[in-house]
Write an enzyme that holds these catalytic residues in place. Sequence first.
Site, PDB file in Angstrom:
ATOM      1  N   HIS A  72      44.169  -5.753 -16.075  1.00 34.22           N
ATOM      2  CA  HIS A  72      44.809  -6.700 -14.873  1.00 34.22           C
ATOM      3  C   HIS A  72      44.368  -6.065 -13.624  1.00 34.22           C
ATOM      4  O   HIS A  72      44.638  -4.922 -13.467  1.00 34.22           O
ATOM      5  CB  HIS A  72      45.985  -7.069 -15.073  1.00 34.22           C
ATOM      6  CG  HIS A  72      46.449  -8.081 -16.238  1.00 34.22           C
ATOM      7  ND1 HIS A  72      46.252  -9.320 -16.190  1.00 34.22           N
ATOM      8  CD2 HIS A  72      46.977  -7.697 -17.363  1.00 34.22           C
ATOM      9  CE1 HIS A  72      46.333  -9.883 -17.085  1.00 34.22           C
ATOM     10  NE2 HIS A  72      46.987  -9.145 -18.125  1.00 34.22           N
ATOM     11  N   CYS A  82      40.495  -9.243 -12.898  1.00 35.47           N
ATOM     12  CA  CYS A  82      40.517 -10.264 -11.886  1.00 35.47           C
ATOM     13  C   CYS A  82      40.056  -9.156 -10.581  1.00 35.47           C
ATOM     14  O   CYS A  82      40.512  -8.104 -10.396  1.00 35.47           O
ATOM     15  CB  CYS A  82      41.965 -10.623 -11.612  1.00 35.47           C
ATOM     16  SG  CYS A  82      42.369 -11.539 -12.917  1.00 35.47           S
TER      17      CYS A  82
END
Lengths: 319, 483
Positions: free
Chosen positions: A133, A175
């Site tokens: 992440h 991301c």
Amino acid sequence: TSPEEFFKSGHTNNWAVLVDTSRFWFNYRHVANVLSIYRSCKRLGIPDSRIILMVADDMACNPRNPRPATVFNNANNQINVYGDDVEVDYRGYEVTVENFIRVLTGRLPPSTPRSKRLLSDEHSNVLVYMTGHGGDGFLKFQDAEEISNVELADAFEQMWQKRRYHEVFFMIDTCQAESMFQKFYSPNILAVASSKVGEDSLSHHVDPSIGVYVIDRYTYYALEFLETVTPGSKKTMGQFLEVCPKYQCISTVAKRTDLFRRDVNKVLLTDFFGSVRNVELLPDSIHLQNATLHTHSEDSSDVKSDKPLSYAQQFPMPV
Amino acid sequence: MGLLTDPKRQKKIVEAISKYNNWLCVLCYLSGVIGFLALAYQPLNGATYFSENALLPGLVTNEFYAEINMNALASELKEEFNKEKRKVPREWIYNHLREIGLDTYIQNYSIKYPLDIAKGQNIPGQNVYGILRAKRSASTEAVVLTTPMRPKDSDLPSTTGGIVLMLAMAKYFRRQTYWSKDIIFLVSDHEQIGLQAWLDGYHDIKSEYIVPSDVMGRSGAIQAAINLEIPDGNIRYFDIKIEGMNGQLPNLDLFNLVVKICNQEGVDVSFHRNFDPMDAQSVDGYVQSVKTMLEMMWSQAAGTPSGNHGLFHKYHIEAVTLQGIRRKNSNYAFPLERTGRILEGIFRSLNNLLERFHQSFFFYILPGTRNYISIGMYMPPFAVAIWVTLKKDQENEDKEKKKEKEKSEKEGEEDEDREGKHTEEELEKEVEELRKTIMDEDVEEEAAAEGLISIMPVILISLMMGVFSYTGPDFITMFLTTF
């Protein structure tokens, strides 16, 4: 062909540092991502002794896994990417920002075993793959800490100054992944990211029998491309950088080629993903000079010197 | 300076507010109430969503099938209930749970009714529960599936379907290897008292009126609980009940989870027996939403839990009740197996949890199953409506203070008359004192005026600043795109 043309790339060995930074059952797909890339690297020839695999959580033996001791990256083909020949070097809570940077820069305590060290030299091509992440300028490690893009850029610069790589291919699937390579300033780095700043990288599909997302989009399409690559393949890095256009990935794949000295369309994929030994059969013979004859006669007079012999420091260890 | 610090300007605002006080109060109250009711209108409230990433609701296909003949078991259980109309077949349930292979225990407890209702006698009770241990993890956490046992002469609908389903689910769950938490199957009697006795015994809490014996078999901390009230036969739809004791509510994520899994299995789910309206933006739809919202608030205001689940909330265990509603001669009724798949889906999701429910809202009002009104949305109109009482209270205080001042002035004059024959020095002293009292009165006047009313401008301005800060960035980015 002349010997100069034989070694076009300039590297003599390949290393891979593959990192998964997320833990918890719902991040199953990150572990599947990194294990799939691991399988591709091994298949194309990089041995375990040249791969540093960092996996932050144990999905195979998680009590929620209905297929214990397996990790799948595809709902239909059912490829078990976690078999009995997977060597994880940094597992569980050992995957920290500190350990990662120490591995890259080589500043490890003397007690660290060789399997946990990145023993690369100035002729090594290093593949660095990171997944987890991330956000704008950082990557989350273990839900507890973050590595910033500035730290990562400095780590690569340390590697360059200590002559620990010849070329680096940096691949990141998180991301806002583009932000992680924006601060790089060391030469010979080629980077690709799964999404631009402000975009989210998306997962690909769910395995309804396990109940989790099993792979991310960018890694899925990258693997699709890699499956067509054999050790002798002439596919180039330029083709690899075009993998997963927007209609497939939904996020925009970003790349960085300004720090890389060669033309990406002439660089073989196996320069980074595989460990290829060039073999070429020559029909004619090559005349080599017998250079050893001269040195031997010169040295014979110096055989009986008083200087004691000692071993040279092959890998200078930190104090 | 400005409105905030200039006392003269403050006084002007305060005077303006005081002048139209009554009108302002009526206006505030009406707008508060209307604003509150308007929140049930769908464009004004938000659609529900999942805040807990770990839940992964509905991703896994549910494969529950009953290995035992549930209908035969249900009729057997009904016979057991019929044997003695006042008692419940505990041993039958105990034996079946034991047969399935769970760690089964019976918990004894006694109830001491206050106010001599039972004439000094202690009523005994027994709960039956079985623990399915998770094979691959330590028993540090548990989830509970519970249903109350109701004797034949009880006026509440029977729950035999739920008991039979629990046995079938226990058998199915036992064969699975993917549990990370223990599952406790609890069958309690005496309605809420039995469950309270079990919870008190589990958490080792002593009470004067419900005296549980020690709970012999224990698991870890309970993360969530599902209460079933399912009669036997085919069920037409489910009603979800969430209100707990003193109006406490479970985490909204648990409610959303149950609704999502029910929708996934194609089962209608209602809230307070109201389904979501077809067109929520029409007048009928709005009326239905308001009705549901008010029914929920009414139920919360009563203070008693609407089901057994309400007792769990005190222990920070999120719990809801699934009540199955039967309709005779209904074409859309579904068999018990589908309920089993719904429960399997819920428990697989709960299994993925790593922490207690804490991400989503604990204070909310629901106008339906797909929308919610959070505390941040319903508090402002409520505060506006309540402001009336503060204003009126301040007015009353002012009036009282004025009366007191008049009284003290009169008394002061009387004192002066009595002591009229004093020397000049004392007269001067008195004049000085009078001056001081006059000065004090001025200060008092200002202080009285400065009560609650004087901070109204400050409150109003800070509220306005809050609204601008909240909506401002959107506005600015809309109009200044070339930044």
